[in-house]
Design an enzyme around this catalytic site. Structure first.
Site, mmCIF file in Angstrom:
data_model
loop_
_atom_site.group_PDB
_atom_site.id
_atom_site.type_symbol
_atom_site.label_atom_id
_atom_site.label_comp_id
_atom_site.label_asym_id
_atom_site.label_seq_id
_atom_site.Cartn_x
_atom_site.Cartn_y
_atom_site.Cartn_z
ATOM 1 C CG HIS A 103 -34.646 -41.394 -0.457
ATOM 2 N ND1 HIS A 103 -35.757 -40.906 -1.079
ATOM 3 C CD2 HIS A 103 -34.921 -41.331 0.863
ATOM 4 C CE1 HIS A 103 -36.651 -40.541 -0.180
ATOM 5 N NE2 HIS A 103 -36.170 -40.783 1.014
ATOM 6 C CG ASP A 106 -35.013 -42.217 -4.350
ATOM 7 O OD1 ASP A 106 -35.674 -43.168 -3.917
ATOM 8 O OD2 ASP A 106 -34.984 -41.084 -3.821
#
Ligand code: XUL
Ligand code: CO
Length: 443
Positions: A103, A106
């Protein structure tokens, strides 16, 4: 860069089924050809960034337990993100997987402004491009986290406030372009908070229209920038919202058809989401294949006695064999692969535990591949299935299906003395024995 996983040299070797070496593959032999394809190309494993590197083991009852120094409070966020990236790529390379998934948040810390967040993402994505080149690890898919930030509590695309929609769209524009930059093979849309808690404050019709508009924007932009990967929706029936709109493959398929998106978007099926929806994992794959929307898999496992998303690593060869069988029957992966959307248990605090978890998952999937391809090669399941439906290839079956028989003609067919059709055995237990034998014999 300093090594993080100092106990493991890597790459993890294949040492065969009799190996007692815990840090070895017993079944995953990446160059072995199975059903005409190298194992690595069949399984297309990916490590997920979020559970493995961006989660320190916290749960709703307690703080983090895992050793993830870059997540400690007070660090310079970009420096911490670089350390995390180095450890992640060190892990991918030592494990020997071809892909990873992430993501936006992240990989890159959010800045104080949207512009700052964009700059952070772009800087770390450029850095990731370099690490991909150094290690040979590719991106299976990128995605946007549109569920953690408080602004998305009432949804992203389905938010009652169009400004939240716009903010989510801006975020997706960035990460879709980043995914393209990194040569991603897919882009995933998980509708984290696209759903509702209570119908008392929810306009279902508007929210569905908004969600479809969002998808169309993503598809349009994919074509605009020349991204040739697949756009995938990841179904899940509930959690975090009480009712998630992308409930399961069939619900997503109906939504895609309703909004003229079925030729543009496929599904990323997650094992534990399938079971939460009350389906078998292989049902979801078979449904998606039948509807022409099968894309990719989030490989993990639920728990038979827990009704929430526990994201364990898959360890059941039997369950995964049935899933792999449906994947192979559908022709195997094209852009998709097996992403371990799975996390360690909170007590697994040794750095090497992350290797043991992935080795277990990869060996489980490799055994499942061997058993599934044996079943397909021996062909008994397919021969049985064909024989079971053979009547539909005869005159009566064909005339029913091509529309030449209406209800009165069928009434006449019965009245003219056609013999009472005799039921035949479904042979379920015999077929289950075939599967058990394949699991036992696959080598
Ligand atoms: C949540 C889940 C996500 C998606 C990506 O249940 O599976 O991690 O895979 O957002
Ligand atoms: Co997932």
């Amino acid at each position: 860069m300093p090594e993080f996983f100092t106990d493991v040299t890597g790459p993890i070797p294949y040492l065969g089924p009799d190996s007692n070496e815990p840090l070895s593959f017993r079944w995953y032999d990446k160059d072995r050809v199975v059903a005409g394809r190298r194992m690595e190309d069949h399984l297309r494993f990916a490590v997920c960034y979020w559970h493995s590197f961006n989660w320190d083991g916290f749960d709703i009852f307690g703080a983090g337990t895992l050793d993830r120094p870059w997540l400690a409070p007070g660090l310079d966020p970009m420096e911490a993100a670089r350390a995390k990236q180095d450890a992640a790529f060190e892990f991918f390379a030592k494990l020997g997987v071809p892909f990873y998934c992430f993501h936006d948040v992240d990989m890159a810390p959010a800045g104080d402004t949207f512009a700052q967040s964009t700059a952070n993402l772009n800087e770390l994505v450029e850095r990731a491009a370099g690490l991909q080149e150094q290690t040979g690890v590719g991106l299976l898919w990128g995605t946007a986290n549109l569920f953690s930030h408080p602004r998305f509590a009432a949804g992203a695309a389905t938010n009652p406030n169009p400004e939240m929609f716009a903010r989510a769209a801006a975020q997706v524009c960035n990460i879709l372009e980043a995914t393209h930059r990194l040569g991603g093979e897919n882009y995933v849309l998980w509708g984290g908070r696209e759903g509702y808690e209570t119908l008392l404050n929810t306009d279902l019709q508007r929210e569905a229209d908004q969600l479809a508009r969002f998808m169309h924007l993503v598809v349009e932009h994919k074509h605009r920038i020349g991204f040739t990967g697949a756009i995938l929706i990841e179904p899940k029936p509930f959690e975090p919202t009480k009712h998630q709109y992308d409930y399961d493959s069939a619900t997503v398929h109906a939504f895609l058809q309703r909004y003229d998106l079925a030729s543009e978007i496929k599904v990323n099926i997650e094992v534990n989401h399938a079971t939460l929806a009350g389906h078998d994992f292989h049902h979801e794959i078979a449904y998606a294949n039948a509807a022409g929307i099968f894309g990719s898999i989030d490989a993990n496992a639920g728990d038979d006695r827990l009704g929430w998303d526990v994201d364990r690593f898959p360890v059941s060869v039997e369950q995964m064999t049935l899933g792999m069988y449906e994947i192979l029957r559908g022709g195997g992966f094209t852009t998709g692969g097996l992403n371990f959307d799975a996390k360690l248990r909170r007590q697994s605090i040794d750095r090497s535990d992350l290797f043991h978890a992935h080795i277990a998952g990869m060996d489980t999937m490799a055994r499942a591949l061997l058993a599934a391809s044996l079943l397909l090669e021996e062909g008994e399941l397919e021969a049985n299935r064909e024989a079971r439906y053979a009547g539909w290839d005869g005159a009566l079956g064909r005339d029913i299906m091509n529309g030449s028989l209406d209800l009165p003609s069928l009434q006449k067919w019965a009245a003219d003395g056609a013999p009472d059709p005799a039921p035949v055995s479904g042979r379920q237990e015999a077929l289950e024995n075939l599967v058990a034998r394949a699991v036992e014999r696959a080598r």
